[in-house]
Design a protein around this motif. Structure first.
Motif, PDB file in Angstrom:
ATOM      1  N   PHE A 135      21.411   5.875  38.014  1.00  0.00           N
ATOM      2  CA  PHE A 135      22.377   4.826  37.673  1.00  0.00           C
ATOM      3  C   PHE A 135      22.803   4.866  36.204  1.00  0.00           C
ATOM      4  O   PHE A 135      23.640   4.065  35.785  1.00  0.00           O
ATOM      5  CB  PHE A 135      21.782   3.449  37.989  1.00  0.00           C
ATOM      6  CG  PHE A 135      21.479   3.245  39.447  1.00  0.00           C
ATOM      7  CD1 PHE A 135      22.423   2.687  40.295  1.00  0.00           C
ATOM      8  CD2 PHE A 135      20.264   3.626  39.976  1.00  0.00           C
ATOM      9  CE1 PHE A 135      22.161   2.507  41.643  1.00  0.00           C
ATOM     10  CE2 PHE A 135      19.983   3.448  41.318  1.00  0.00           C
ATOM     11  CZ  PHE A 135      20.934   2.889  42.166  1.00  0.00           C
ATOM     12  N   PHE A 170      29.391  -0.018  37.225  1.00  0.00           N
ATOM     13  CA  PHE A 170      28.907  -0.821  38.347  1.00  0.00           C
ATOM     14  C   PHE A 170      29.869  -0.781  39.535  1.00  0.00           C
ATOM     15  O   PHE A 170      29.437  -0.784  40.688  1.00  0.00           O
ATOM     16  CB  PHE A 170      28.684  -2.269  37.898  1.00  0.00           C
ATOM     17  CG  PHE A 170      27.510  -2.442  36.971  1.00  0.00           C
ATOM     18  CD1 PHE A 170      26.303  -1.812  37.224  1.00  0.00           C
ATOM     19  CD2 PHE A 170      27.617  -3.234  35.836  1.00  0.00           C
ATOM     20  CE1 PHE A 170      25.214  -1.967  36.383  1.00  0.00           C
ATOM     21  CE2 PHE A 170      26.532  -3.397  34.986  1.00  0.00           C
ATOM     22  CZ  PHE A 170      25.329  -2.761  35.250  1.00  0.00           C
ATOM     23  N   ASP A 171      31.179  -0.728  39.250  1.00  0.00           N
ATOM     24  CA  ASP A 171      32.141  -0.750  40.362  1.00  0.00           C
ATOM     25  C   ASP A 171      32.246   0.591  41.075  1.00  0.00           C
ATOM     26  O   ASP A 171      32.989   0.729  42.044  1.00  0.00           O
ATOM     27  CB  ASP A 171      33.518  -1.225  39.879  1.00  0.00           C
ATOM     28  CG  ASP A 171      34.127  -0.326  38.804  1.00  0.00           C
ATOM     29  OD1 ASP A 171      33.540   0.739  38.511  1.00  0.00           O
ATOM     30  OD2 ASP A 171      35.178  -0.685  38.258  1.00  0.00           O
ATOM     31  N   ILE A 192      29.214   2.198  41.953  1.00  0.00           N
ATOM     32  CA  ILE A 192      27.937   2.340  42.647  1.00  0.00           C
ATOM     33  C   ILE A 192      28.130   2.027  44.130  1.00  0.00           C
ATOM     34  O   ILE A 192      28.661   0.959  44.474  1.00  0.00           O
ATOM     35  CB  ILE A 192      26.876   1.407  42.039  1.00  0.00           C
ATOM     36  CG1 ILE A 192      26.578   1.814  40.592  1.00  0.00           C
ATOM     37  CG2 ILE A 192      25.587   1.439  42.860  1.00  0.00           C
ATOM     38  CD1 ILE A 192      25.659   0.863  39.858  1.00  0.00           C
ATOM     39  N   GLN A 205      27.817   0.675  47.801  1.00  0.00           N
ATOM     40  CA  GLN A 205      27.307  -0.608  48.235  1.00  0.00           C
ATOM     41  C   GLN A 205      25.875  -0.512  48.756  1.00  0.00           C
ATOM     42  O   GLN A 205      25.052  -1.398  48.518  1.00  0.00           O
ATOM     43  CB  GLN A 205      28.216  -1.185  49.333  1.00  0.00           C
ATOM     44  CG  GLN A 205      27.912  -2.625  49.706  1.00  0.00           C
ATOM     45  CD  GLN A 205      28.154  -3.588  48.544  1.00  0.00           C
ATOM     46  OE1 GLN A 205      29.077  -3.406  47.754  1.00  0.00           O
ATOM     47  NE2 GLN A 205      27.324  -4.626  48.441  1.00  0.00           N
ATOM     48  N   ASN A 206      25.549   0.611  49.430  1.00  0.00           N
ATOM     49  CA  ASN A 206      24.219   0.734  50.026  1.00  0.00           C
ATOM     50  C   ASN A 206      23.124   1.012  48.990  1.00  0.00           C
ATOM     51  O   ASN A 206      21.947   1.060  49.336  1.00  0.00           O
ATOM     52  CB  ASN A 206      24.216   1.815  51.104  1.00  0.00           C
ATOM     53  CG  ASN A 206      24.501   3.213  50.558  1.00  0.00           C
ATOM     54  OD1 ASN A 206      24.859   3.367  49.390  1.00  0.00           O
ATOM     55  ND2 ASN A 206      24.344   4.217  51.402  1.00  0.00           N
ATOM     56  N   ARG A 207      23.510   1.183  47.713  1.00  0.00           N
ATOM     57  CA  ARG A 207      22.505   1.430  46.688  1.00  0.00           C
ATOM     58  C   ARG A 207      22.295   0.219  45.768  1.00  0.00           C
ATOM     59  O   ARG A 207      21.433   0.257  44.880  1.00  0.00           O
ATOM     60  CB  ARG A 207      22.881   2.657  45.851  1.00  0.00           C
ATOM     61  CG  ARG A 207      22.947   3.953  46.670  1.00  0.00           C
ATOM     62  CD  ARG A 207      22.711   5.176  45.837  1.00  0.00           C
ATOM     63  NE  ARG A 207      21.353   5.249  45.327  1.00  0.00           N
ATOM     64  CZ  ARG A 207      20.928   6.217  44.509  1.00  0.00           C
ATOM     65  NH1 ARG A 207      21.764   7.164  44.103  1.00  0.00           N
ATOM     66  NH2 ARG A 207      19.673   6.225  44.074  1.00  0.00           N
ATOM     67  N   TRP A 208      23.073  -0.830  45.995  1.00  0.00           N
ATOM     68  CA  TRP A 208      22.901  -2.011  45.148  1.00  0.00           C
ATOM     69  C   TRP A 208      21.536  -2.668  45.330  1.00  0.00           C
ATOM     70  O   TRP A 208      21.008  -3.293  44.413  1.00  0.00           O
ATOM     71  CB  TRP A 208      24.013  -3.031  45.428  1.00  0.00           C
ATOM     72  CG  TRP A 208      25.178  -2.810  44.517  1.00  0.00           C
ATOM     73  CD1 TRP A 208      26.313  -2.100  44.789  1.00  0.00           C
ATOM     74  CD2 TRP A 208      25.307  -3.266  43.169  1.00  0.00           C
ATOM     75  NE1 TRP A 208      27.144  -2.093  43.693  1.00  0.00           N
ATOM     76  CE2 TRP A 208      26.556  -2.805  42.685  1.00  0.00           C
ATOM     77  CE3 TRP A 208      24.510  -4.024  42.321  1.00  0.00           C
ATOM     78  CZ2 TRP A 208      27.013  -3.077  41.401  1.00  0.00           C
ATOM     79  CZ3 TRP A 208      24.958  -4.296  41.035  1.00  0.00           C
ATOM     80  CH2 TRP A 208      26.191  -3.826  40.582  1.00  0.00           C
ATOM     81  N   GLU A 236      18.768  -1.226  45.397  1.00  0.00           N
ATOM     82  CA  GLU A 236      17.854  -0.603  44.437  1.00  0.00           C
ATOM     83  C   GLU A 236      17.956  -1.273  43.069  1.00  0.00           C
ATOM     84  O   GLU A 236      16.930  -1.529  42.417  1.00  0.00           O
ATOM     85  CB  GLU A 236      18.168   0.890  44.306  1.00  0.00           C
ATOM     86  CG  GLU A 236      17.979   1.699  45.577  1.00  0.00           C
ATOM     87  CD  GLU A 236      18.442   3.125  45.410  1.00  0.00           C
ATOM     88  OE1 GLU A 236      17.967   3.811  44.477  1.00  0.00           O
ATOM     89  OE2 GLU A 236      19.307   3.569  46.200  1.00  0.00           O
ATOM     90  N   LEU A 237      19.176  -1.552  42.656  1.00  0.00           N
ATOM     91  CA  LEU A 237      19.377  -2.226  41.374  1.00  0.00           C
ATOM     92  C   LEU A 237      18.821  -3.639  41.404  1.00  0.00           C
ATOM     93  O   LEU A 237      18.191  -4.101  40.441  1.00  0.00           O
ATOM     94  CB  LEU A 237      20.865  -2.266  41.022  1.00  0.00           C
ATOM     95  CG  LEU A 237      21.456  -1.066  40.280  1.00  0.00           C
ATOM     96  CD1 LEU A 237      22.929  -1.293  40.031  1.00  0.00           C
ATOM     97  CD2 LEU A 237      20.716  -0.833  38.967  1.00  0.00           C
ATOM     98  N   GLU A 238      19.062  -4.336  42.503  1.00  0.00           N
ATOM     99  CA  GLU A 238      18.583  -5.716  42.612  1.00  0.00           C
ATOM    100  C   GLU A 238      17.063  -5.782  42.544  1.00  0.00           C
ATOM    101  O   GLU A 238      16.498  -6.649  41.864  1.00  0.00           O
ATOM    102  CB  GLU A 238      19.110  -6.331  43.906  1.00  0.00           C
ATOM    103  CG  GLU A 238      20.618  -6.562  43.879  1.00  0.00           C
ATOM    104  CD  GLU A 238      21.190  -6.909  45.241  1.00  0.00           C
ATOM    105  OE1 GLU A 238      20.408  -6.927  46.225  1.00  0.00           O
ATOM    106  OE2 GLU A 238      22.409  -7.145  45.325  1.00  0.00           O
TER     107      GLU A 238
END
Length: 205
Positions: A84, A89-90, A92, A94-97, A99-101
């Motif tokens: 990352f 951010f825009d 990235i 959707q299915n990897r968010w 991981e960030l969260e």
């Protein structure tokens, strides 16, 4: 011997919002000059300068003193955010968010893929801080990153570096100063004078 150490987080970077770790995200020339002017007004533009090698820090350091006088400290780079790092951010998927969260909720337990663990980051910064204190002889300005400043504060204040609140609740904004008073001798002693004092605010903030 007593010395003042000023930890300066670099100015706001250009480009879209992202986790900028080891990626060399630039700071606008106008922002660098505005920081220099603010430091001069506070009498802090002529100190010994230690800098991260990344241009958002080193670019400012070069505007403060002769390049040959700058101490470049690679271990005070920002944390490496792996897959990352530097990705807007825009962009990235959707299915990897998720991981960030998870990372934001608990960075120690959920390191980012390909990135530096929080333990490794803390050890890198804390070790560098110990070496820095051992060599400290004069008032110094350290131009570095928000994560590095948080880990220095965790070490100085004996805080739990694994606590996510260091990142979510401790505000170390762009172009902000954290002031430490360091007494070195038989037993080193550090006093935190101020944390995250803004030199100036950017538009809309």
């Amino acid at each position: 011997m007593k010395s003042d150490v000023w930890l300066l987080r670099h100015g706001k970077t250009t480009g879209p919002a992202a986790l900028n770790g080891h990626v060399d995200a630039p700071v606008a020339e106008s922002t660098q000059m505005r920081i220099r002017q603010a430091l001069a007004q506070q009498g802090l533009a002529d100190l010994q300068v230690v800098s991260s090698p990344l241009s958002r820090c080193l670019g400012l350091a070069k505007r403060l003193t002769d390049e040959a006088q700058i101490v470049i400290q690679p271990d005070w780079k920002e944390m490496h955010f792996g897959d990352f790092d530097g990705v807007p951010f825009d962009q990235i998927p959707q299915n990897r968010w998720i991981e960030l969260e998870k990372f934001w909720e608990n960075p120690e337990q959920y390191p980012l893929a390909g990135g530096e663990t929080l333990a490794a980051f803390y050890q890198r910064v804390a070790s560098c801080w110990g070496h820095f204190i051992g060599q400290l002889q004069t008032d110094t300005l350290v131009v570095t990153h928000g994560g590095v400043i948080r880990m220095i504060l965790a070490q100085v204040l004996n805080l739990d570096w694994r606590n996510p609140a260091l990142f979510t609740r401790l505000n170390i904004g762009n172009q902000s100063l954290t002031h430490l008073e360091v007494v070195t001798g038989e037993h080193d002693f550090v006093t935190v004078k101020t944390i995250g004092t803004q030199l100036f605010f950017t538009e809309g903030k």
